[in-house]
Motif scaffolding. Sequence first.
Motif: not given
Length: 194
Positions: A1-25
């Motif tokens: 199972m892929i851990d999406p938090y690890v894949m995107l390099g974000v913390e589990r508490q990350a908000d939508a903006e942090a997730i979007k920024a990590a994805y774009r990067k």
Amino acid sequence: MIDPYVMLGVERQADAEAIKAAYRKAAKSSHPDTGGDVAQFSRLQACYELLKDPVRRKVYDSTGYDPQLADPIDLKGILMLETLVSDFILDEREPGSFDPVAAMRRKLSDDIVKSRFHILELERHRARVRQHIDRLGRRPAADILGSMLRTRSQSIADAIRNAEIQIEAIEQAYTLLEGYAYELEALPEVKAAE
């Protein structure tokens, strides 16, 4: 199972903006148009889709599982466990009076043995079919019997492969049970007759 938090390099508490920024990067370096790997980019997209969907994210956070990120063998193992869980929920014995985890392990072990025996039987049949093919005289115009036997041999080979895949799924289900223990109720002590 892929851990999406690890894949995107974000913390589990990350908000939508942090997730979007990590994805774009991450997408900039992994996009196929910039020399990235197609499969890796696809996994990155799947992780982003999961984390931006609040319902899927909540389910993943609660269970550690998302069907779209799971390996097919994991899914088959999970489906096997689902059946076994249903069996022990329907068991009329009192919870704590038996160990359902041990029962699931025994059932999975028995299923592996049965599948391996089935493979041995199929291999024996396939060998016999091959011997018949080797001994069969062929007609020059049409080899109907030979064609039938070759088709049968291929069907048996397919059944063997399916049984091997089944064993992989059973082994994965067994692996998913690792680390679980079930607490049984202590049996009352029987006092010796005086």
